[in-house]
Scaffold this motif. Sequence first.
Motif, PDB file in Angstrom:
ATOM      1  N   GLY A   1       1.028  -1.154   0.166  1.00 49.08           N
ATOM      2  CA  GLY A   1       0.053  -0.018  -0.400  1.00 49.08           C
ATOM      3  C   GLY A   1       0.744   0.839  -0.021  1.00 49.08           C
ATOM      4  N   ASP A   2       0.689   2.329   0.862  1.00 51.63           N
ATOM      5  CA  ASP A   2       1.131   3.273   1.021  1.00 51.63           C
ATOM      6  C   ASP A   2       2.715   3.097   2.420  1.00 51.63           C
ATOM      7  OD1 ASP A   2      -0.279   4.428  -0.804  1.00 51.63           O
ATOM      8  OD2 ASP A   2      -1.663   5.465   1.020  1.00 51.63           O
ATOM      9  N   ASP A   3       2.881   1.984   2.498  1.00 46.35           N
ATOM     10  CA  ASP A   3       4.247   1.593   3.540  1.00 46.35           C
ATOM     11  C   ASP A   3       5.187   1.185   2.130  1.00 46.35           C
ATOM     12  OD1 ASP A   3       2.338   2.218   5.896  1.00 46.35           O
ATOM     13  OD2 ASP A   3       2.393   0.047   6.257  1.00 46.35           O
ATOM     14  N   ALA A   4       6.535   1.613   3.235  1.00 44.49           N
ATOM     15  CA  ALA A   4       7.646   0.415   2.612  1.00 44.49           C
ATOM     16  C   ALA A   4       8.321   0.159   3.158  1.00 44.49           C
ATOM     17  CB  ALA A   4       8.316   2.098   1.531  1.00 44.49           C
ATOM     18  N   CYS A   5       9.292  -0.466   2.635  1.00 44.80           N
ATOM     19  CA  CYS A   5      10.043  -1.225   4.220  1.00 44.80           C
ATOM     20  C   CYS A   5      11.344  -1.555   2.782  1.00 44.80           C
ATOM     21  CB  CYS A   5       9.646  -2.144   4.847  1.00 44.80           C
ATOM     22  SG  CYS A   5       9.586  -3.498   3.637  1.00 44.80           S
ATOM     23  N   PHE A   6      12.706  -1.569   4.018  1.00 44.62           N
ATOM     24  CA  PHE A   6      13.975  -2.816   3.255  1.00 44.62           C
ATOM     25  C   PHE A   6      14.641  -3.444   4.227  1.00 44.62           C
ATOM     26  CE2 PHE A   6      15.897   0.925   5.324  1.00 44.62           C
ATOM     27  CZ  PHE A   6      16.937   1.176   5.784  1.00 44.62           C
ATOM     28  N   VAL A   7      15.423  -4.585   3.439  1.00 45.19           N
ATOM     29  CA  VAL A   7      16.493  -4.923   4.351  1.00 45.19           C
ATOM     30  C   VAL A   7      17.523  -5.115   3.718  1.00 45.19           C
ATOM     31  CG1 VAL A   7      16.954  -7.208   5.147  1.00 45.19           C
ATOM     32  CG2 VAL A   7      14.834  -6.573   5.075  1.00 45.19           C
ATOM     33  N   ALA A   8      18.751  -4.367   4.476  1.00 49.90           N
ATOM     34  CA  ALA A   8      19.752  -4.996   3.375  1.00 49.90           C
ATOM     35  C   ALA A   8      21.277  -4.983   4.255  1.00 49.90           C
ATOM     36  CB  ALA A   8      20.496  -2.981   3.125  1.00 49.90           C
ATOM     37  N   ARG A   9      22.162  -5.167   3.773  1.00 53.93           N
ATOM     38  CA  ARG A   9      23.385  -5.753   4.526  1.00 53.93           C
ATOM     39  C   ARG A   9      24.548  -4.762   4.335  1.00 53.93           C
ATOM     40  NH1 ARG A   9      24.080 -12.048   5.676  1.00 53.93           N
ATOM     41  NH2 ARG A   9      22.773 -12.180   7.878  1.00 53.93           N
ATOM     42  N   HIS A  10      25.430  -4.889   5.051  1.00 53.16           N
ATOM     43  CA  HIS A  10      26.378  -3.693   4.065  1.00 53.16           C
ATOM     44  C   HIS A  10      28.408  -4.341   5.790  1.00 53.16           C
ATOM     45  CE1 HIS A  10      29.988  -2.055   2.143  1.00 53.16           C
ATOM     46  NE2 HIS A  10      29.946  -1.033   3.548  1.00 53.16           N
ATOM     47  N   ARG A  11      29.372  -4.825   5.146  1.00 52.40           N
ATOM     48  CA  ARG A  11      30.207  -5.642   6.251  1.00 52.40           C
ATOM     49  C   ARG A  11      29.664  -6.204   7.222  1.00 52.40           C
ATOM     50  NH1 ARG A  11      35.420  -1.119   4.172  1.00 52.40           N
ATOM     51  NH2 ARG A  11      34.506  -1.968   2.129  1.00 52.40           N
ATOM     52  N   ALA A  12      29.773  -5.318   8.219  1.00 53.25           N
ATOM     53  CA  ALA A  12      29.697  -5.635   9.757  1.00 53.25           C
ATOM     54  C   ALA A  12      28.209  -5.346  10.402  1.00 53.25           C
ATOM     55  CB  ALA A  12      30.831  -4.978  10.620  1.00 53.25           C
ATOM     56  N   ALA A  13      27.290  -4.525   9.448  1.00 42.55           N
ATOM     57  CA  ALA A  13      26.071  -3.978   9.955  1.00 42.55           C
ATOM     58  C   ALA A  13      24.777  -5.212   9.246  1.00 42.55           C
ATOM     59  CB  ALA A  13      26.201  -2.557   9.748  1.00 42.55           C
ATOM     60  N   ASP A  14      23.669  -4.723  10.286  1.00 44.59           N
ATOM     61  CA  ASP A  14      22.448  -5.723   9.383  1.00 44.59           C
ATOM     62  C   ASP A  14      21.886  -4.256   9.625  1.00 44.59           C
ATOM     63  OD1 ASP A  14      23.385  -7.728   8.524  1.00 44.59           O
ATOM     64  OD2 ASP A  14      21.834  -8.798   9.950  1.00 44.59           O
ATOM     65  N   VAL A  15      20.894  -3.712   8.255  1.00 45.96           N
ATOM     66  CA  VAL A  15      19.960  -2.499   8.394  1.00 45.96           C
ATOM     67  C   VAL A  15      18.978  -2.584   8.026  1.00 45.96           C
ATOM     68  CG1 VAL A  15      19.596  -0.110   8.285  1.00 45.96           C
ATOM     69  CG2 VAL A  15      22.223  -1.871   8.127  1.00 45.96           C
ATOM     70  N   LEU A  16      17.770  -2.597   8.744  1.00 45.80           N
ATOM     71  CA  LEU A  16      16.068  -2.633   7.931  1.00 45.80           C
ATOM     72  C   LEU A  16      15.658  -0.692   8.609  1.00 45.80           C
ATOM     73  CD1 LEU A  16      14.423  -3.207  10.413  1.00 45.80           C
ATOM     74  CD2 LEU A  16      15.112  -5.424  10.251  1.00 45.80           C
ATOM     75  N   GLY A  17      14.593  -1.190   7.618  1.00 46.66           N
ATOM     76  CA  GLY A  17      13.840   0.103   7.721  1.00 46.66           C
ATOM     77  C   GLY A  17      12.024  -0.389   7.182  1.00 46.66           C
TER      78      GLY A  17
END
Length: 297
Positions: free
Chosen positions: A52-68
Amino acid sequence: MFSVLSYGRLVARAVLGGLSQTDSRDYSLVTASCGFGKDFRKGILKKGMCYGDDACFVARHRAADVLGVADGVGGWRDYGVDPSQFSGTLMRTCERLVKEGRFVPSNPVGILTTSYYELLQNKVPLLGSSTACIVVLDRQQHRLHTANLGDSGFLVVRGGEVVHRSDEQQHYFNTPFQLSIAPPGAEGAVLSDSPEAADSSSFDVQLGDIILTATDGLFDNMPDHMILQELQKLKNSNYESVQQIARSIAEQAHELAYDPNYMSPFAQFACDNGLNVRGGKPDDITVLLSIVAEYTD
């Protein structure tokens, strides 16, 4: 009496023993998503797609996992603006910054700030508003760093109990803090908060901790005890299990959102503010469910 030499040996053993118990393993997040738009179509997490109007992401880089997660403000639709464009572009920009390594794990507010100012300088016109929540796991330090602006948010569950949670930011009832881009000349007429106003926190995590990051479509329709009931069914950290529980939570919230006789958390909050409201709150729902596991390549 102990000699100085004997005492020194005991201290050395204690220190070495303490060091040997330090967990030197890297941690990571096993994350699955599920969501629904208000048009009843279940979302599928793909790059550039929204629930819908929501959005999200899941990503990695080296020593970190990041999501939003981000929740586009639906009121823009009354002015001919697609609210998902702002939230989707914001999350894609955050994702790109992470993959390019342009962030510091201990500063998720920085990810949000850099992404927002990139949007402001975008040559392609973009209008809209959204809330946002960013969660970063520092794999080596075993610490979670968070930034939350508005009424999306996160829970951290350990041993069946909520041990950390985000603080909701509201200007007044049903009006959360939000990032905005207004038409030229209308900046003062559109509610807009600074990304630096995001509430931030940092704390240690343990293997097996469960992190639930979601938009308000979940929290407005499911109280903690219902969420915890579902999370108790998560028995291991493989992706399929996490995905199954994420789907179960999103589906239950979606059903409750359309129950006119259910006293939802949103309805209770409305009553607390002097409004006679009952039932669920139909809304877009985005759920990112993560479990802290040992990192494997």
